[in-house]
Design a protein around this motif. Structure first.
Motif, PDB file in Angstrom:
ATOM      1  N   ASP A 187      11.415   4.025  -9.038  1.00 53.39           N
ATOM      2  CA  ASP A 187      11.304   4.505  -7.611  1.00 53.39           C
ATOM      3  C   ASP A 187       9.787   5.089  -7.340  1.00 53.39           C
ATOM      4  OD1 ASP A 187      13.742   3.481  -7.062  1.00 53.39           O
ATOM      5  OD2 ASP A 187      14.712   5.472  -7.931  1.00 53.39           O
ATOM      6  N   SER A 188       8.863   4.908  -7.936  1.00 53.36           N
ATOM      7  CA  SER A 188       7.665   5.516  -7.815  1.00 53.36           C
ATOM      8  C   SER A 188       7.040   4.860  -6.547  1.00 53.36           C
ATOM      9  CB  SER A 188       6.693   5.246  -9.134  1.00 53.36           C
ATOM     10  OG  SER A 188       5.394   5.311  -8.693  1.00 53.36           O
ATOM     11  N   SER A 189       6.580   5.809  -5.408  1.00 60.31           N
ATOM     12  CA  SER A 189       6.100   5.611  -4.464  1.00 60.31           C
ATOM     13  C   SER A 189       4.579   4.919  -4.685  1.00 60.31           C
ATOM     14  CB  SER A 189       5.940   6.914  -3.610  1.00 60.31           C
ATOM     15  OG  SER A 189       5.257   7.699  -4.218  1.00 60.31           O
ATOM     16  N   ASP A 190       3.777   5.377  -5.453  1.00 63.28           N
ATOM     17  CA  ASP A 190       2.618   5.002  -5.920  1.00 63.28           C
ATOM     18  C   ASP A 190       2.668   3.213  -6.183  1.00 63.28           C
ATOM     19  OD1 ASP A 190       1.354   7.125  -5.431  1.00 63.28           O
ATOM     20  OD2 ASP A 190       1.210   7.840  -7.522  1.00 63.28           O
ATOM     21  N   ILE A 195       4.978  -2.584 -12.900  1.00 63.62           N
ATOM     22  CA  ILE A 195       4.813  -3.525 -11.809  1.00 63.62           C
ATOM     23  C   ILE A 195       4.582  -4.953 -12.466  1.00 63.62           C
ATOM     24  CG2 ILE A 195       3.244  -3.988  -9.726  1.00 63.62           C
ATOM     25  CD1 ILE A 195       2.199  -1.209  -9.713  1.00 63.62           C
ATOM     26  N   SER A 196       5.280  -6.054 -11.812  1.00 65.76           N
ATOM     27  CA  SER A 196       4.991  -7.232 -12.528  1.00 65.76           C
ATOM     28  C   SER A 196       5.137  -8.185 -11.101  1.00 65.76           C
ATOM     29  CB  SER A 196       6.209  -7.424 -13.581  1.00 65.76           C
ATOM     30  OG  SER A 196       7.388  -7.507 -13.012  1.00 65.76           O
ATOM     31  N   ILE A 197       4.551  -9.417 -11.531  1.00 61.69           N
ATOM     32  CA  ILE A 197       4.527 -10.574 -10.796  1.00 61.69           C
ATOM     33  C   ILE A 197       5.449 -11.690 -11.467  1.00 61.69           C
ATOM     34  CG2 ILE A 197       3.188 -12.291  -9.404  1.00 61.69           C
ATOM     35  CD1 ILE A 197       0.962 -10.304  -9.488  1.00 61.69           C
ATOM     36  N   GLN A 210       5.168   1.447  -5.433  1.00 62.51           N
ATOM     37  CA  GLN A 210       5.498   0.599  -4.158  1.00 62.51           C
ATOM     38  C   GLN A 210       4.296   0.367  -3.512  1.00 62.51           C
ATOM     39  OE1 GLN A 210       8.755  -0.443  -3.320  1.00 62.51           O
ATOM     40  NE2 GLN A 210       9.650   0.032  -5.104  1.00 62.51           N
ATOM     41  N   LYS A 211       3.518   1.298  -3.256  1.00 60.25           N
ATOM     42  CA  LYS A 211       2.286   0.887  -2.532  1.00 60.25           C
ATOM     43  C   LYS A 211       1.251  -0.263  -3.044  1.00 60.25           C
ATOM     44  CE  LYS A 211       1.967   5.678  -0.425  1.00 60.25           C
ATOM     45  NZ  LYS A 211       1.130   7.046  -0.626  1.00 60.25           N
ATOM     46  N   ILE A 212       1.272  -0.195  -4.491  1.00 60.02           N
ATOM     47  CA  ILE A 212       0.413  -1.164  -5.159  1.00 60.02           C
ATOM     48  C   ILE A 212       1.106  -2.522  -4.823  1.00 60.02           C
ATOM     49  CG2 ILE A 212      -0.131  -1.859  -7.495  1.00 60.02           C
ATOM     50  CD1 ILE A 212      -0.576   0.954  -8.093  1.00 60.02           C
ATOM     51  N   ALA A 213       2.533  -2.548  -5.003  1.00 56.24           N
ATOM     52  CA  ALA A 213       3.213  -3.702  -4.740  1.00 56.24           C
ATOM     53  C   ALA A 213       2.917  -4.339  -3.421  1.00 56.24           C
ATOM     54  CB  ALA A 213       4.762  -3.674  -5.021  1.00 56.24           C
ATOM     55  N   SER A 214       2.850  -3.124  -2.361  1.00 58.35           N
ATOM     56  CA  SER A 214       2.761  -3.843  -1.145  1.00 58.35           C
ATOM     57  C   SER A 214       1.276  -4.385  -0.924  1.00 58.35           C
ATOM     58  CB  SER A 214       2.740  -2.812  -0.087  1.00 58.35           C
ATOM     59  OG  SER A 214       4.223  -2.277   0.104  1.00 58.35           O
ATOM     60  N   LYS A 215       0.306  -3.716  -1.501  1.00 60.63           N
ATOM     61  CA  LYS A 215      -1.025  -4.363  -1.536  1.00 60.63           C
ATOM     62  C   LYS A 215      -1.291  -5.692  -2.128  1.00 60.63           C
ATOM     63  CE  LYS A 215      -3.296  -0.282  -1.417  1.00 60.63           C
ATOM     64  NZ  LYS A 215      -4.558   0.801  -2.136  1.00 60.63           N
ATOM     65  N   LEU A 216      -0.312  -5.874  -3.234  1.00 62.77           N
ATOM     66  CA  LEU A 216      -0.180  -7.409  -3.944  1.00 62.77           C
ATOM     67  C   LEU A 216       0.261  -8.276  -3.125  1.00 62.77           C
ATOM     68  CD1 LEU A 216       1.026  -6.377  -7.501  1.00 62.77           C
ATOM     69  CD2 LEU A 216      -1.230  -7.294  -6.860  1.00 62.77           C
ATOM     70  N   ILE A 217       1.437  -8.049  -2.303  1.00 61.91           N
ATOM     71  CA  ILE A 217       1.800  -9.035  -1.249  1.00 61.91           C
ATOM     72  C   ILE A 217       0.742  -9.213  -0.330  1.00 61.91           C
ATOM     73  CG2 ILE A 217       3.724  -9.287   0.429  1.00 61.91           C
ATOM     74  CD1 ILE A 217       5.651  -7.874  -1.188  1.00 61.91           C
TER      75      ILE A 217
END
Length: 244
Positions: free
Chosen positions: A165-168, A218-220, A170-177
């Protein structure tokens, strides 16, 4: 004798006038012939130029039609053919992710274990290699694996996963999307379920073994391509910007 001389003089004048008239008519006739020839030559040249212009316009229309056909074929190939990231696309993605230097990201590809869809498996591994390279171009700590023995689990398109649940994160994942979505088919939401059901992990690039374990938060995950429903708007060619 005088009347006779007068008649002779008149005959001479008449003859002289006729001769001069004939000469003048001859000169006039010659000039008229030359002028008509020039007019005919001018009209012939204009007709030739008009013909060449029409031929040039026809060639231009044919060339434009061929260009539209090629663009349409390329667009259809982009929609239904194998996925790819061009150099320009990769550069744009890497630029958007330039602030994530050093971030650890795992890349997984469902590319093994289905003998009925070998093309889909190859497509997934190829695009995974392109994704890893793009992330590394952004100086991200990216490594890639091919998944196997997944007990029926799978994925479609490109999925961004976050464990925890790390907010950081989540922010990185949003940038990836945001970076990948304009360039290639990407699941629109962040997933909280990485491919944990898989038990076999092979190095994505056999020529370059991974330098760490697959333990990033974080993974893709890259699964098979799902082509969208076709619309007339989708068939419009997409021109890439000259400067990525």
């Amino acid at each position: 004798m005088w009347p006779s001389e007068l008649n002779a003089s008149r005959i001479y004048d008449i003859a002289n006038s006729v001769l001069l008239g004939s000469l003048a008519f001859g000169v006039l006739s010659t000039g008229l012939v030359i002028w008509m020839g020039k007019v005919k030559e001018w009209y012939s040249q204009k007709e030739l130029e008009a013909t060449r212009l029409k031929a040039g316009e026809a060639n231009d229309r044919a060339a434009q039609a061929d260009l539209k056909r090629v663009k349409l074929e390329n667009r259809i190939a982009d929609i239904f053919g194998p996925r790819q990231l061009t150099l320009a696309q990769s550069a744009r993605i890497a630029k958007k992710l330039s602030g994530l230097k050093g971030t650890k990201i795992d890349v997984y590809a469902f590319a093994v274990g289905n003998p009925y869809t070998p093309n889909e498996s190859l497509d997934s591994s190829n695009i995974a290699l392109a994704v890893v390279k793009t992330l590394r171009d952004a100086h991200i700590d990216a490594e890639g694996w091919i998944l196997g023995s997944c007990n029926g689990s799978g994925a479609s398109n490109i999925v961004i996963n976050v464990t925890g649940d790390s907010s950081d994160d989540q922010k990185i994942a949003s940038k990836l999307i945001d970076a990948f979505r304009p360039e290639i088919g990407t699941y629109p939401e962040i997933s909280g379920s990485p491919p944990s059901a898989c038990t076999k992990f092979s190095d994505l690039d056999g020529a370059r073994p991974n330098r760490r374990k697959h333990d990033a938060t974080i993974s893709i995950t890259i699964g098979r391509k799902i082509s969208p429903l076709l619309t007339p708007e989708m068939l419009e060619p997409v021109d890439e910007p000259e400067n990525p």
